[in-house]
Write a protein that holds these residues in place. Structure first.
Motif, PDB file in Angstrom:
ATOM      1  N   MET A  12       0.840  -1.188   0.000  1.00 33.56           N
ATOM      2  CA  MET A  12       0.000   0.000   0.000  1.00 33.56           C
ATOM      3  C   MET A  12       0.876   1.240   0.000  1.00 33.56           C
ATOM      4  O   MET A  12       2.059   1.192   0.348  1.00 33.56           O
ATOM      5  CB  MET A  12      -0.900   0.027   1.236  1.00 33.56           C
ATOM      6  N   LYS A  13       0.289   2.374  -0.364  1.00 37.08           N
ATOM      7  CA  LYS A  13       0.965   3.668  -0.316  1.00 37.08           C
ATOM      8  C   LYS A  13       0.719   4.297   1.056  1.00 37.08           C
ATOM      9  O   LYS A  13      -0.401   4.250   1.575  1.00 37.08           O
ATOM     10  CB  LYS A  13       0.431   4.569  -1.427  1.00 37.08           C
ATOM     11  N   ALA A  14       1.768   4.888   1.637  1.00 33.89           N
ATOM     12  CA  ALA A  14       1.642   5.480   2.969  1.00 33.89           C
ATOM     13  C   ALA A  14       2.638   6.610   3.139  1.00 33.89           C
ATOM     14  O   ALA A  14       3.667   6.670   2.458  1.00 33.89           O
ATOM     15  CB  ALA A  14       1.874   4.421   4.054  1.00 33.89           C
ATOM     16  N   VAL A  15       2.320   7.526   4.065  1.00 34.47           N
ATOM     17  CA  VAL A  15       3.247   8.575   4.490  1.00 34.47           C
ATOM     18  C   VAL A  15       4.119   7.993   5.596  1.00 34.47           C
ATOM     19  O   VAL A  15       3.595   7.508   6.607  1.00 34.47           O
ATOM     20  CB  VAL A  15       2.491   9.813   5.000  1.00 34.47           C
ATOM     21  N   VAL A  16       5.420   8.039   5.423  1.00 32.12           N
ATOM     22  CA  VAL A  16       6.345   7.433   6.385  1.00 32.12           C
ATOM     23  C   VAL A  16       7.410   8.449   6.786  1.00 32.12           C
ATOM     24  O   VAL A  16       7.944   9.161   5.928  1.00 32.12           O
ATOM     25  CB  VAL A  16       7.037   6.185   5.787  1.00 32.12           C
ATOM     26  N   PHE A  17       7.699   8.537   8.097  1.00 34.61           N
ATOM     27  CA  PHE A  17       8.896   9.270   8.507  1.00 34.61           C
ATOM     28  C   PHE A  17       9.821   8.325   9.246  1.00 34.61           C
ATOM     29  O   PHE A  17       9.391   7.492  10.044  1.00 34.61           O
ATOM     30  CB  PHE A  17       8.588  10.535   9.314  1.00 34.61           C
ATOM     31  N   GLU A  18      11.112   8.428   8.937  1.00 32.56           N
ATOM     32  CA  GLU A  18      12.123   7.516   9.485  1.00 32.56           C
ATOM     33  C   GLU A  18      12.943   8.148  10.595  1.00 32.56           C
ATOM     34  O   GLU A  18      13.624   7.448  11.344  1.00 32.56           O
ATOM     35  CB  GLU A  18      13.017   7.008   8.359  1.00 32.56           C
ATOM     36  N   LYS A  19      12.888   9.470  10.687  1.00 32.06           N
ATOM     37  CA  LYS A  19      13.527  10.193  11.781  1.00 32.06           C
ATOM     38  C   LYS A  19      12.599  11.310  12.224  1.00 32.06           C
ATOM     39  O   LYS A  19      11.904  11.906  11.394  1.00 32.06           O
ATOM     40  CB  LYS A  19      14.883  10.771  11.349  1.00 32.06           C
ATOM     41  N   PHE A  20      12.586  11.605  13.512  1.00 33.82           N
ATOM     42  CA  PHE A  20      11.738  12.672  14.034  1.00 33.82           C
ATOM     43  C   PHE A  20      12.194  14.020  13.476  1.00 33.82           C
ATOM     44  O   PHE A  20      13.385  14.329  13.449  1.00 33.82           O
ATOM     45  CB  PHE A  20      11.781  12.714  15.551  1.00 33.82           C
ATOM     46  N   GLY A  21      11.212  14.796  13.024  1.00 34.77           N
ATOM     47  CA  GLY A  21      11.506  16.132  12.561  1.00 34.77           C
ATOM     48  C   GLY A  21      12.032  16.227  11.145  1.00 34.77           C
ATOM     49  O   GLY A  21      12.232  17.335  10.644  1.00 34.77           O
ATOM     50  N   GLU A  22      12.272  15.082  10.489  1.00 34.72           N
ATOM     51  CA  GLU A  22      12.735  15.103   9.109  1.00 34.72           C
ATOM     52  C   GLU A  22      11.563  14.866   8.161  1.00 34.72           C
ATOM     53  O   GLU A  22      10.566  14.242   8.532  1.00 34.72           O
ATOM     54  CB  GLU A  22      13.837  14.066   8.890  1.00 34.72           C
ATOM     55  N   THR A  23      11.690  15.346   6.942  1.00 36.14           N
ATOM     56  CA  THR A  23      10.586  15.329   5.985  1.00 36.14           C
ATOM     57  C   THR A  23      10.048  13.920   5.756  1.00 36.14           C
ATOM     58  O   THR A  23      10.810  13.019   5.372  1.00 36.14           O
ATOM     59  CB  THR A  23      11.047  15.918   4.642  1.00 36.14           C
ATOM     60  N   PRO A  24       8.754  13.693   5.977  1.00 33.17           N
ATOM     61  CA  PRO A  24       8.149  12.393   5.656  1.00 33.17           C
ATOM     62  C   PRO A  24       8.099  12.197   4.145  1.00 33.17           C
ATOM     63  O   PRO A  24       8.096  13.165   3.373  1.00 33.17           O
ATOM     64  CB  PRO A  24       6.736  12.502   6.244  1.00 33.17           C
ATOM     65  N   THR A  25       8.032  10.962   3.727  1.00 34.66           N
ATOM     66  CA  THR A  25       7.972  10.646   2.301  1.00 34.66           C
ATOM     67  C   THR A  25       6.824   9.685   2.020  1.00 34.66           C
ATOM     68  O   THR A  25       6.336   8.983   2.918  1.00 34.66           O
ATOM     69  CB  THR A  25       9.284  10.017   1.815  1.00 34.66           C
ATOM     70  N   ILE A  26       6.398   9.659   0.761  1.00 37.35           N
ATOM     71  CA  ILE A  26       5.411   8.667   0.322  1.00 37.35           C
ATOM     72  C   ILE A  26       6.168   7.400  -0.059  1.00 37.35           C
ATOM     73  O   ILE A  26       7.074   7.434  -0.893  1.00 37.35           O
ATOM     74  CB  ILE A  26       4.612   9.190  -0.890  1.00 37.35           C
ATOM     75  N   GLN A  27       5.800   6.288   0.568  1.00 37.56           N
ATOM     76  CA  GLN A  27       6.467   5.017   0.309  1.00 37.56           C
ATOM     77  C   GLN A  27       5.452   3.923   0.044  1.00 37.56           C
ATOM     78  O   GLN A  27       4.278   4.040   0.410  1.00 37.56           O
ATOM     79  CB  GLN A  27       7.343   4.620   1.507  1.00 37.56           C
ATOM     80  N   THR A  28       5.920   2.855  -0.579  1.00 38.10           N
ATOM     81  CA  THR A  28       5.113   1.640  -0.720  1.00 38.10           C
ATOM     82  C   THR A  28       5.552   0.672   0.364  1.00 38.10           C
ATOM     83  O   THR A  28       6.735   0.293   0.436  1.00 38.10           O
ATOM     84  CB  THR A  28       5.300   1.010  -2.103  1.00 38.10           C
ATOM     85  N   VAL A  29       4.622   0.297   1.233  1.00 31.68           N
ATOM     86  CA  VAL A  29       4.920  -0.565   2.380  1.00 31.68           C
ATOM     87  C   VAL A  29       3.953  -1.752   2.377  1.00 31.68           C
ATOM     88  O   VAL A  29       2.927  -1.728   1.686  1.00 31.68           O
ATOM     89  CB  VAL A  29       4.799   0.222   3.709  1.00 31.68           C
ATOM     90  N   PRO A  30       4.243  -2.809   3.145  1.00 33.40           N
ATOM     91  CA  PRO A  30       3.352  -3.975   3.154  1.00 33.40           C
ATOM     92  C   PRO A  30       1.949  -3.631   3.659  1.00 33.40           C
ATOM     93  O   PRO A  30       1.791  -2.805   4.575  1.00 33.40           O
ATOM     94  CB  PRO A  30       4.051  -4.945   4.106  1.00 33.40           C
ATOM     95  N   ASP A  31       0.937  -4.258   3.069  1.00 32.80           N
ATOM     96  CA  ASP A  31      -0.433  -4.095   3.559  1.00 32.80           C
ATOM     97  C   ASP A  31      -0.545  -4.685   4.963  1.00 32.80           C
ATOM     98  O   ASP A  31       0.081  -5.711   5.265  1.00 32.80           O
ATOM     99  CB  ASP A  31      -1.425  -4.818   2.644  1.00 32.80           C
ATOM    100  N   PRO A  32      -1.343  -4.069   5.840  1.00 39.22           N
ATOM    101  CA  PRO A  32      -1.538  -4.634   7.182  1.00 39.22           C
ATOM    102  C   PRO A  32      -2.440  -5.866   7.144  1.00 39.22           C
ATOM    103  O   PRO A  32      -3.215  -6.048   6.197  1.00 39.22           O
ATOM    104  CB  PRO A  32      -2.206  -3.495   7.951  1.00 39.22           C
ATOM    105  N   GLU A  33      -2.328  -6.695   8.162  1.00 32.44           N
ATOM    106  CA  GLU A  33      -3.204  -7.846   8.339  1.00 32.44           C
ATOM    107  C   GLU A  33      -3.924  -7.706   9.675  1.00 32.44           C
ATOM    108  O   GLU A  33      -3.362  -7.178  10.636  1.00 32.44           O
ATOM    109  CB  GLU A  33      -2.409  -9.152   8.294  1.00 32.44           C
ATOM    110  N   PRO A  34      -5.174  -8.196   9.771  1.00 35.73           N
ATOM    111  CA  PRO A  34      -5.918  -8.026  11.027  1.00 35.73           C
ATOM    112  C   PRO A  34      -5.416  -8.953  12.124  1.00 35.73           C
ATOM    113  O   PRO A  34      -5.076 -10.115  11.865  1.00 35.73           O
ATOM    114  CB  PRO A  34      -7.355  -8.378  10.625  1.00 35.73           C
ATOM    115  N   ALA A  35      -5.367  -8.428  13.353  1.00 35.98           N
ATOM    116  CA  ALA A  35      -5.122  -9.274  14.520  1.00 35.98           C
ATOM    117  C   ALA A  35      -6.368 -10.141  14.755  1.00 35.98           C
ATOM    118  O   ALA A  35      -7.434  -9.865  14.201  1.00 35.98           O
ATOM    119  CB  ALA A  35      -4.844  -8.395  15.735  1.00 35.98           C
ATOM    120  N   PRO A  36      -6.279 -11.193  15.569  1.00 34.16           N
ATOM    121  CA  PRO A  36      -7.455 -12.045  15.815  1.00 34.16           C
ATOM    122  C   PRO A  36      -8.684 -11.259  16.269  1.00 34.16           C
ATOM    123  O   PRO A  36      -9.811 -11.598  15.892  1.00 34.16           O
ATOM    124  CB  PRO A  36      -6.967 -12.998  16.901  1.00 34.16           C
TER     125      PRO A  36
END
Length: 346
Positions: A1-25
């Motif tokens: 899925m497409k998501a907004v991700v930040f890898e360090k606090f205070g640094e510019t977030p980026t649009i990334q492709t990350v794994p889709d989430p799965e539901p917990a029980p």
């Protein structure tokens, strides 16, 4: 899925492709149709919340459609339109058992303790306890705007502030939280004073229910001005911004036995503001916090929306795309524009 991700606090977030989430029980996965832009997300991005683990996806004001449910979920299935409180209760601890899911001892928070809704999909735990069904006619953007600021203000005014018809209510700060509180307090029959730094926001506050306004940038003594308008002080007052000066003024402008509710977050350097404790003692003032609202309390609010007493759709401001969200998130450190910004394009 497409998501907004930040890898360090205070640094510019980026649009990334990350794994889709799965539901917990006991959880679900929701396809996000709208998600609000909130200053709380800015605090998280800045590193003011110690529950966040990097890399991280922010976003906690959401509405969408269930696309998958865990094996232990009994109340929800794919295709249902839902929203969720930002404080997700476990449903089992003492606080949840007493009906206070908003201060659950084991709460999770999308966008803080887990990845949030600045994404195409988001996973939510304990679905049977926390999901709220949306009316068919309610827009997803309106539903997302309820998720943090509106419901927190509803509980602050109705449950914590115990506002009754004819009382004077002072609201310090006319961002999304403050405007929500003004609309709700007015619907409860209170006389509302809106306080802000800009005439534009104050004019809008008047249109949604404020009977008086104070421009704090042009008023030397806000506390004195509130007491003059109310003939002695507010019965209930709320700091909707989260700043030492607004918090102090909100307490100091109360009449005897008045009630202050703190809703604006006080984090970082603002975490320990000055309090006029002499007045708290002499006037027997109450100081309370308001942290979200339980899923089961949405029903009362939804009925007021259904009957037209509350019109949260009027508070929906700018609508943007997910691609625009990183810049909008970083800009939340300044004062909000009019209304609640919402991501509606993914």
């Amino acid at each position: 899925m497409k998501a907004v991700v930040f890898e360090k606090f205070g640094e510019t977030p980026t649009i990334q492709t990350v794994p889709d989430p799965e539901p917990a029980p006991e959880g679900v996965v929701i396809k996000v149709e709208a998600t609000g832009l909130c200053r709380s997300d800015w605090h998280g991005w800045m590193g003011h919340d110690d529950g966040i683990r990097l890399p991280h996806v922010p976003g906690h004001e959401l509405a969408g459609v269930v696309v998958a449910a865990g094996k232990q979920v009994t109340r929800w299935k794919a295709g249902e339109r839902v929203t969720v409180p930002f404080a997700v209760g476990c449903g089992r601890c003492f606080e949840c058992s007493s009906g206070n899911h908003q201060v659950c001892e084991h709460q999770t928070q999308p966008g803080f303790t887990a990845w949030g809704s600045f994404a195409e999909y988001v996973a939510i735990d304990h679905a049977d306890t926390n999901l709220v069904r949306l009316p068919d006619k309610m827009e997803f953007a309106t539903a997302a705007s309820l998720g943090c600021r509106f419901v927190t203000s509803f509980r602050a005014i109705v449950d914590q502030g115990r506002v009754t018809p004819g009382e004077w209510v002072a609201v310090h700060g006319c961002g999304g939280v403050g405007l929500s509180a003004i609309m709700i307090a007015s619907a409860m029959g209170a006389n509302v004073i809106a306080i802000d730094l800009t005439d534009e926001k104050l004019d809008f506050a008047s249109k949604i229910g404020a009977v008086a306004t104070i421009n704090a940038a042009k008023t030397p003594n806000v506390v004195k001005a509130v007491k003059q308008i109310t003939n002695g002080g507010a019965h209930m007052s709320m700091d909707a911004l989260g700043h030492p000066s607004t918090s102090f003024n909100s307490i100091a402008n109360l009449r005897r036995r008045g009630r202050h509710v703190q809703v604006g977050l006080m984090l970082g350097d603002h975490a320990r503001p000055q309090v006029p404790m002499d007045k708290v003692i002499a006037f027997e003032l109450e100081i309370r916090g308001s942290h979200g609202m339980q899923a089961y309390r949405y029903q009362a609010m939804m009925e007021m929306i259904r009957t037209g007493k509350l019109k949260p759709e009027l508070l929906v401001g700018k609508r943007i795309s997910l691609d625009e969200a990183p810049a909008a998130l970083m800009a939340m450190g300044g004062f909000e524009g009019i209304g609640i910004g919402v991501v509606t394009k993914f």
